[in-house]
Design a protein around this motif. Structure first.
Motif, PDB file in Angstrom:
ATOM      1  N   PHE A 150       3.381  10.059   1.398  1.00  0.00           N
ATOM      2  CA  PHE A 150       2.459  11.127   1.746  1.00  0.00           C
ATOM      3  C   PHE A 150       2.330  11.224   3.266  1.00  0.00           C
ATOM      4  CE2 PHE A 150       0.870   9.943  -2.513  1.00  0.00           C
ATOM      5  CZ  PHE A 150       0.974  11.178  -3.124  1.00  0.00           C
ATOM      6  N   CYS A 151       2.219  12.441   3.775  1.00  0.00           N
ATOM      7  CA  CYS A 151       2.144  12.657   5.225  1.00  0.00           C
ATOM      8  C   CYS A 151       0.851  12.149   5.838  1.00  0.00           C
ATOM      9  CB  CYS A 151       2.272  14.142   5.548  1.00  0.00           C
ATOM     10  SG  CYS A 151       3.891  14.787   5.230  1.00  0.00           S
ATOM     11  N   SER A 152      -0.246  12.351   5.172  1.00  0.00           N
ATOM     12  CA  SER A 152      -1.540  12.056   5.765  1.00  0.00           C
ATOM     13  C   SER A 152      -2.042  10.657   5.453  1.00  0.00           C
ATOM     14  CB  SER A 152      -2.560  13.090   5.299  1.00  0.00           C
ATOM     15  OG  SER A 152      -2.603  13.110   3.891  1.00  0.00           O
ATOM     16  N   ILE A 153      -1.290   9.893   4.698  1.00  0.00           N
ATOM     17  CA  ILE A 153      -1.714   8.556   4.303  1.00  0.00           C
ATOM     18  C   ILE A 153      -0.695   7.557   4.838  1.00  0.00           C
ATOM     19  CG2 ILE A 153      -2.290   7.079   2.357  1.00  0.00           C
ATOM     20  CD1 ILE A 153      -2.779   9.656   0.745  1.00  0.00           C
ATOM     21  N   HIS A 154      -1.161   6.639   5.688  1.00  0.00           N
ATOM     22  CA  HIS A 154      -0.251   5.699   6.341  1.00  0.00           C
ATOM     23  C   HIS A 154      -0.789   4.275   6.239  1.00  0.00           C
ATOM     24  CE1 HIS A 154       1.856   9.113   8.017  1.00  0.00           C
ATOM     25  NE2 HIS A 154       0.707   9.580   8.465  1.00  0.00           N
ATOM     26  N   GLY A 155       0.091   3.343   6.553  1.00  0.00           N
ATOM     27  CA  GLY A 155      -0.287   1.944   6.679  1.00  0.00           C
ATOM     28  C   GLY A 155      -0.700   1.291   5.385  1.00  0.00           C
ATOM     29  N   ARG A 156      -1.770   0.507   5.476  1.00  0.00           N
ATOM     30  CA  ARG A 156      -2.231  -0.293   4.355  1.00  0.00           C
ATOM     31  C   ARG A 156      -2.660   0.558   3.160  1.00  0.00           C
ATOM     32  NH1 ARG A 156      -7.053  -3.261   6.107  1.00  0.00           N
ATOM     33  NH2 ARG A 156      -8.217  -2.228   4.495  1.00  0.00           N
ATOM     34  N   THR A 216       7.732  11.713  10.473  1.00  0.00           N
ATOM     35  CA  THR A 216       6.805  10.585  10.496  1.00  0.00           C
ATOM     36  C   THR A 216       6.903   9.769   9.212  1.00  0.00           C
ATOM     37  OG1 THR A 216       5.273  11.828  11.888  1.00  0.00           O
ATOM     38  CG2 THR A 216       4.369   9.945  10.709  1.00  0.00           C
ATOM     39  N   VAL A 217       6.951  10.443   8.079  1.00  0.00           N
ATOM     40  CA  VAL A 217       7.025   9.740   6.791  1.00  0.00           C
ATOM     41  C   VAL A 217       8.359   9.010   6.654  1.00  0.00           C
ATOM     42  CG1 VAL A 217       7.109  10.067   4.291  1.00  0.00           C
ATOM     43  CG2 VAL A 217       5.406  11.274   5.637  1.00  0.00           C
ATOM     44  N   LEU A 218       9.447   9.683   7.015  1.00  0.00           N
ATOM     45  CA  LEU A 218      10.767   9.045   6.885  1.00  0.00           C
ATOM     46  C   LEU A 218      10.915   7.866   7.844  1.00  0.00           C
ATOM     47  CD1 LEU A 218      13.119  12.141   6.437  1.00  0.00           C
ATOM     48  CD2 LEU A 218      12.183  10.622   4.683  1.00  0.00           C
ATOM     49  N   GLU A 219      10.359   7.980   9.040  1.00  0.00           N
ATOM     50  CA  GLU A 219      10.428   6.866   9.994  1.00  0.00           C
ATOM     51  C   GLU A 219       9.600   5.688   9.520  1.00  0.00           C
ATOM     52  OE1 GLU A 219      12.077   6.130  12.930  1.00  0.00           O
ATOM     53  OE2 GLU A 219      13.293   7.851  12.358  1.00  0.00           O
ATOM     54  N   GLU A 220       8.506   5.953   8.844  1.00  0.00           N
ATOM     55  CA  GLU A 220       7.677   4.872   8.326  1.00  0.00           C
ATOM     56  C   GLU A 220       8.366   4.159   7.174  1.00  0.00           C
ATOM     57  OE1 GLU A 220       3.501   5.094   6.220  1.00  0.00           O
ATOM     58  OE2 GLU A 220       3.306   5.417   8.380  1.00  0.00           O
ATOM     59  N   ALA A 268      -1.492   3.517   2.329  1.00  0.00           N
ATOM     60  CA  ALA A 268      -0.282   4.034   1.680  1.00  0.00           C
ATOM     61  C   ALA A 268       0.361   2.967   0.817  1.00  0.00           C
ATOM     62  CB  ALA A 268       0.703   4.543   2.726  1.00  0.00           C
ATOM     63  N   ASN A 269       0.363   1.726   1.298  1.00  0.00           N
ATOM     64  CA  ASN A 269       0.931   0.637   0.495  1.00  0.00           C
ATOM     65  C   ASN A 269       0.143   0.424  -0.794  1.00  0.00           C
ATOM     66  OD1 ASN A 269       2.917   0.194   2.370  1.00  0.00           O
ATOM     67  ND2 ASN A 269       1.786  -1.417   3.432  1.00  0.00           N
ATOM     68  N   GLN A 270      -1.174   0.564  -0.727  1.00  0.00           N
ATOM     69  CA  GLN A 270      -1.993   0.398  -1.926  1.00  0.00           C
ATOM     70  C   GLN A 270      -1.753   1.529  -2.922  1.00  0.00           C
ATOM     71  OE1 GLN A 270      -5.907   0.105  -0.231  1.00  0.00           O
ATOM     72  NE2 GLN A 270      -5.954  -2.117  -0.550  1.00  0.00           N
ATOM     73  N   ILE A 271      -1.682   2.760  -2.415  1.00  0.00           N
ATOM     74  CA  ILE A 271      -1.492   3.904  -3.321  1.00  0.00           C
ATOM     75  C   ILE A 271      -0.089   3.899  -3.912  1.00  0.00           C
ATOM     76  CG2 ILE A 271      -1.307   6.418  -3.397  1.00  0.00           C
ATOM     77  CD1 ILE A 271      -3.628   6.506  -1.431  1.00  0.00           C
ATOM     78  N   ASN A 272       0.924   3.672  -3.074  1.00  0.00           N
ATOM     79  CA  ASN A 272       2.310   3.705  -3.550  1.00  0.00           C
ATOM     80  C   ASN A 272       2.706   2.439  -4.289  1.00  0.00           C
ATOM     81  OD1 ASN A 272       2.621   6.229  -2.411  1.00  0.00           O
ATOM     82  ND2 ASN A 272       3.377   5.403  -0.482  1.00  0.00           N
ATOM     83  N   GLY A 273       2.008   1.340  -4.054  1.00  0.00           N
ATOM     84  CA  GLY A 273       2.362   0.076  -4.677  1.00  0.00           C
ATOM     85  C   GLY A 273       1.848  -0.067  -6.093  1.00  0.00           C
ATOM     86  N   GLY A 274       0.922   0.785  -6.489  1.00  0.00           N
ATOM     87  CA  GLY A 274       0.339   0.700  -7.828  1.00  0.00           C
ATOM     88  C   GLY A 274       1.248   1.307  -8.871  1.00  0.00           C
TER      89      GLY A 274
END
Length: 150
Positions: A118-124, A48-52, A126-132
């Motif tokens: 992260f597996c349990s965090i998706h979409g918007r 799921t994470v790799l496909e996202e 995840a973008n906020q957490i990973n984009g910081g």
């Protein structure tokens, strides 16, 4: 006084031990049965994470048996890029500011480890957490991943 004969004592003690042993055997059997489901669900989480992150890019192959005490928090799978490049996908528990989460890393080689998400965090979110800014804990585990395979 309550005097109990040796025969009755050992009979009661034997029954107690028998119940205890049967309980442990049932528990061990249940853990053994659940290991296959555990591996399949971790594989689905990694997929799921790799496909996202990169849709259709990676194919997840077999489970890697890690002989390290850190395996209570980690699992690894062989993955292959559609170009034929082999790597390892590692999923492990990462303590974040928001609590524990399952982080997925791609290990191309010992010096090239990429955080996929992260597996349990998706979409918007995840973008906020990973984009910081870079998370120190994510970088810490990226440096420790090669130790899993030693």
């Amino acid at each position: 006084m309550n005097n109990i004969s040796n025969k009755k004592f050992f009979k009661n003690y034997g029954i107690f031990l028998l119940i205890l042993i049967i309980s442990f055997l049932v528990l061990i059997y249940m853990v053994y049965l659940s290991k296959g489901f555990w591996k399949d669900n971790l594989k689905n989480s990694i997929e799921t994470v790799l496909e996202e992150k990169q849709p259709g890019e990676w194919i997840i192959n077999d489970y890697i048996d890690i002989k390290n005490p850190m395996t209570t928090n980690a699992a690894a799978y062989n993955i292959v890029n559609k170009n034929g490049t082999e790597a390892k996908a590692v999923i492990l528990r990462v303590i974040t500011f928001y609590g524990p989460a399952s982080g997925v890393y791609i290990m191309h080689d010992e010096n090239n480890i990429e955080f996929a998400g992260f597996c349990s965090i998706h979409g918007r979110i995840a973008n906020q957490i990973n984009g910081g800014s870079k998370d120190i804990r994510v970088e810490y585990w990226a440096k420790r991943i090669p130790e899993l395979f030693e």
